[in-house]
Design a protein around this motif. Structure first.
Motif, short mmCIF file in Angstrom:
data_model
loop_
_atom_site.label_atom_id
_atom_site.label_comp_id
_atom_site.label_asym_id
_atom_site.label_seq_id
_atom_site.Cartn_x
_atom_site.Cartn_y
_atom_site.Cartn_z
N ILE A 7 0.93 -1.56 -0.08
CA ILE A 7 -0.21 -0.04 -0.35
C ILE A 7 0.36 1.10 -0.44
CG2 ILE A 7 -1.91 1.37 0.97
CD1 ILE A 7 -3.24 -1.22 1.88
N GLU A 8 2.00 1.60 0.66
CA GLU A 8 2.51 2.57 0.85
C GLU A 8 3.60 3.10 -0.36
OE1 GLU A 8 5.79 3.17 3.73
OE2 GLU A 8 4.39 1.66 4.75
N ILE A 59 2.44 1.69 -3.63
CA ILE A 59 1.08 2.80 -4.12
C ILE A 59 1.51 3.89 -4.05
CG2 ILE A 59 -0.92 2.57 -4.80
CD1 ILE A 59 -0.73 -0.49 -4.82
N TYR A 60 1.44 4.12 -2.75
CA TYR A 60 1.32 6.02 -2.82
C TYR A 60 2.27 6.88 -2.99
CZ TYR A 60 -3.17 5.41 -0.82
OH TYR A 60 -4.61 5.12 -0.53
#
Lengths: 288, 508
Positions: A244-245, A247-248
């Motif tokens: 998730i990180e 991706i950001y």
């Protein structure tokens, strides 16, 4: 070549079927291999290369990404090595306790007659048949009451024996001749010694196979660690948060490098012990 | 003797097993992760686009200023993990949550005293420093349970270089003008638009265009006093869908927009594969490892052209554009209001415009979609370090704390310093552009108000029924494509189906 061993003794139809099946399996195997190779190559490319040309070969070889993973992959202050240690501890010890307790439990129920010896079998059959949903909140409260949240003692939850492997072990021990025990008794062994020195060695292949399959599942599992071990993250939790990180932060390259590194222990173990998983139990040591 | 020992050992093992089964029946708060003392503040932090550097800098500053407190934090990347612990009073040890909007305020401590506080050495209270329109969103029966610590504005981000090369000198003032610009870009062999899967960030734009058309009061009333008739009425929502029918046709949209993830499409956008993309303030920090955003800027939200239906003295697209130009001139300080004042009305290019129409279009033009209210800090009532958690929030909203936040992230929230303004001179052009847009926006529109009707909270209702309007307009396959009327029919069909059977049933 082994693949074509004894071909001259086979009928043409058999040869044809053999070739077709081998070809299909080859394609399946190559497809799995391709995924691993692609992930490795994605780990040495840049993020933009992966986005614009997902199936292409690297134009730049950034092996540094595999080193950067160690510094970037951090969850709640725990780095890659911390997560690796947590993963090894929680997967190996939990599964070891689970398998030992399940096997011992199954051995007692299958080899000894006592009131209620058949009850666990029935309970487990019901448990795996009936879907039990909504127990997450109650389970969390129980684990919290036992003081196992964020604790290395979380492995104690592996103890119990009420799982599907009980059925495998029960079936195995039921088919295992009691003659081994009788032979041990003649030599003066007590019940513990019969189990440890006569029965358990016979059950090593199935123990090994079930241990490995459980371990792989446990190694890859992140739901339990995410909820119960937020400050003792394991590798899968690290990858999950990292996914998730990254991706950001638009770093697919680092993400795939991390995925490759995390999959290496499981790959090594599976490659080394795949025969153990597929080996059948051989019966030997009986006379007469 | 051996038998006795065996029986005793067996009995002991059985007792331990039985005690384990009954362990869950223990008293509240027994065992588990112990709650810290009142001087240890445990924070659950949702780590997403903003990263963690700013948060660690704030903690460092707080602990230096308040050495009697210690801050410990746990990060997570998913909202579900935070929500799983919040509300479990006997097991949750967190004193402060920095997560997303949570309408369940049953375990939340009111933060009114934090807002009323004036930090030592400052001249304004924290409440006075917050944008009032934002605080109105958080007001629930006079109490404030959550306060923002992040988010941003959303709008059409455009590639300045592509615009220049295509000969586009002026930014679109209306949606019709935006559609014309798309034609100009297509003529220059550039894909005008892209978005990411599930309509991208258009969900925010839809709310603004709808509010522009129906007016802010009507839009707010829809959320506070919904009814089946209102939901089925052909209102601004239909006009929004019609805009998408013209704007997001398959020729205008970059292939892959309907299926790719947001980072993938953002990477393509920054690479110049499309000229515009609806995106947010976070674009700069999210994509800093990919490409600089110096060549990009966000435009003011174009006004929906159909707004002329609601006006009395402005009836054509040409008159509307002229009016918007006049309003922009006043907002940007290029002209004063007196330039256009004509008694009680206004005069724009020799055309008389009523005061009501001027105000209506001005409100529409100075509306930007924002998601500040979706990023929320809150304190659980059962925390045993409430005072410490409140001191932490007061520090975050002090001039010192806010400067750390803004200097690290280069973004602003609807908040100001008690003295002076944030120094944006070292920010990149995109970040400075964001700060200017925030400064000139009258309304930062967000539908996450605390006092909206429960139909939209526990009921699960949504004005567009989460129907993927944009995806359907630009689908490559004819069978997946829909017109505006078909999309509206689908939406109203779903509303009729769900209103009583699902949404109302959920809240009864």
């Amino acid at each position: 070549m082994k693949l074509f061993k004894n071909f001259h003794r086979k009928a043409p139809m058999e040869i044809a079927v053999h070739c077709i099946v081998s070809a299909i399996f080859m394609v399946v195997a190559l497809s799995y291999l391709y995924i691993l190779v692609w992930a490795f190559l994605a780990g040495v490319r840049t993020h933009s290369e992966i986005v614009f040309d997902p199936l292409g070969l690297p134009t730049t070889w950034n092996f540094r990404n595999y080193i950067d993973v160690f510094s970037l992959l951090e969850v709640n202050g725990k780095n890659f090595l911390d997560m690796l240690v947590n993963s090894v501890w929680f997967s190996v010890v939990t599964v070891l306790l689970q398998q030992v307790s399940t096997m011992s439990f199954a051995y007692c129920c299958s080899k000894y007659k006592f009131p209620g010896s058949k009850l666990p079998y029935a309970i487990i059959l019901i448990m795996i048949t009936l879907p039990i949903y909504g127990s997450g909140g109650a389970t969390y409260k129980l684990v919290h009451s036992l003081g196992l949240i964020d604790s290395y003692a979380y492995v104690l939850l592996g103890l119990g024996g009420f799982n599907m492997h009980f059925l495998y072990y029960t079936a195995y021990f039921k088919n295992l001749s009691w003659s081994y025990a009788e032979a041990a008794m003649i030599d003066g062994a007590n019940a513990w010694q019969i189990y440890l020195y006569a029965m358990f060695p016979q059950a090593k292949p199935i123990f090994g196979a079930l241990f490995l399959t459980s371990w792989v599942g446990n190694w890859n599992s992140y739901e339990g660690a995410l909820v119960y071990l937020p400050n003792l993250p394991t590798m899968p939790v690290g990858i999950y948060q990292f996914n998730i990180e990254m991706i950001y932060r638009a770093r697919f390259d680092i993400l795939f490098a991390a995925c490759v590194l995390v999959s290496i222990p499981a790959l090594i173990l599976f490659t080394a012990f795949n025969k153990t998983i597929t080996t059948n139990v051989s019966v030997g040591g009986l006379k007469g | 003797m051996k038998r006795v020992v065996k029986k005793v050992v067996s009995l002991a093992i059985v007792s331990i097993l039985v005690m384990g089964c009954l362990a869950g029946c223990g008293a509240k708060g027994s065992g588990g992760k112990k709650k810290g003392d009142s001087k240890t503040i445990e924070i659950a932090f949702l780590q997403q686009g903003l990263g963690i550097e700013w948060f660690e800098a704030i903690i460092k500053g707080f602990e230096a200023k308040y050495p009697e407190y210690t801050v410990q934090y746990t990060t997570t990347s998913t909202t579900a993990t935070l929500k799983a612990t919040y509300g479990l009073e006997d097991t949750d040890s967190y004193d402060l949550y920095l997560g997303q909007k949570n309408y369940d305020t049953s375990h939340m401590e009111p933060l009114n005293d934090v807002l009323e506080a004036t930090v030592e050495g400052e001249s304004k209270s924290i409440k006075e420093k917050f944008n009032q329109a934002y605080l109105d969103l958080e007001n629930k029966d006079g109490n404030y349970y959550m306060l923002t610590y992040g988010g941003g504005i959303i709008g059409f981000v455009y590639n300045k270089k592509i615009f220049k090369e295509a000969g586009i000198d002026e930014l679109p003032r209306t949606t019709d003008e935006l559609i014309m610009i798309c034609d100009d870009l297509s003529d220059a062999n550039v894909k005008p638009l892209c978005h990411f899967n599930s309509d991208g960030y258009y969900t925010y734009m839809n709310q603004v265009w709808w509010a522009q058309y129906d007016g802010l009061d009507a839009w707010t009333d829809f959320y506070k006093n919904p009814s089946k008739d209102k939901m089925l009425a052909k209102d601004g929502r239909y006009e929004v869908i019609k805009v998408h029918e013209s704007l997001n046709n398959p020729d205008n949209v970059l292939i892959g927009s309907n299926s790719e993830a947001h980072v993938t499409m953002q990477t393509k956008f920054l690479d110049g594969q499309s000229a515009m993309m609806v995106n947010g303030s976070w674009l700069s920090s999210e994509m800093k490892n990919v490409k600089s955003v110096d060549n990009f800027a966000m435009m003011k939200t174009p006004v929906i052209s159909a707004i002329t239906d609601k006006l009395t003295t402005v009836k054509t697209e040409r008159e509307l554009r002229a009016l918007i130009t006049a309003i922009d001139n006043v907002t940007d300080g290029k002209e004063t209001i007196d330039t256009y004042k004509d008694g009680e009305n206004y005069k724009v290019n020799e055309k008389s415009v009523s005061a009501a129409d001027w105000e209506y279009v001005k409100t529409a033009r100075n509306m930007m979609p924002a998601n500040y209210a979706g990023i929320s800090a809150y304190i659980p009532t059962y925390s045993n370090a409430k005072e410490g958690a409140k001191e932490f929030l007061k520090y975050l909203y002090s001039d010192e704390g806010y400067k750390i936040f803004a200097d690290t992230l280069h973004i602003e929230i609807p908040f100001s310093l008690s003295e002076g303004t944030i120094d944006t001179s070292k920010w990149n052009p995109f970040e400075q552009n964001q700060a200017e847009l925030i400064a000139t926006s009258e309304t930062m529109l967000c539908n996450l108000m605390m006092d909206k009707h429960n139909l939209f909270i526990d009921g699960g209702a949504e004005p567009f029924v989460n129907h993927l309007i944009v995806n359907g307009m630009c689908a490559q396959s004819q069978k997946d494509r829909h017109s505006a009327d078909e999309a509206w029919e689908k939406i109203t069909g779903l509303i009729k189906d769900r209103y009583d059977n699902m949404w109302m049933a959920n809240i009864q």
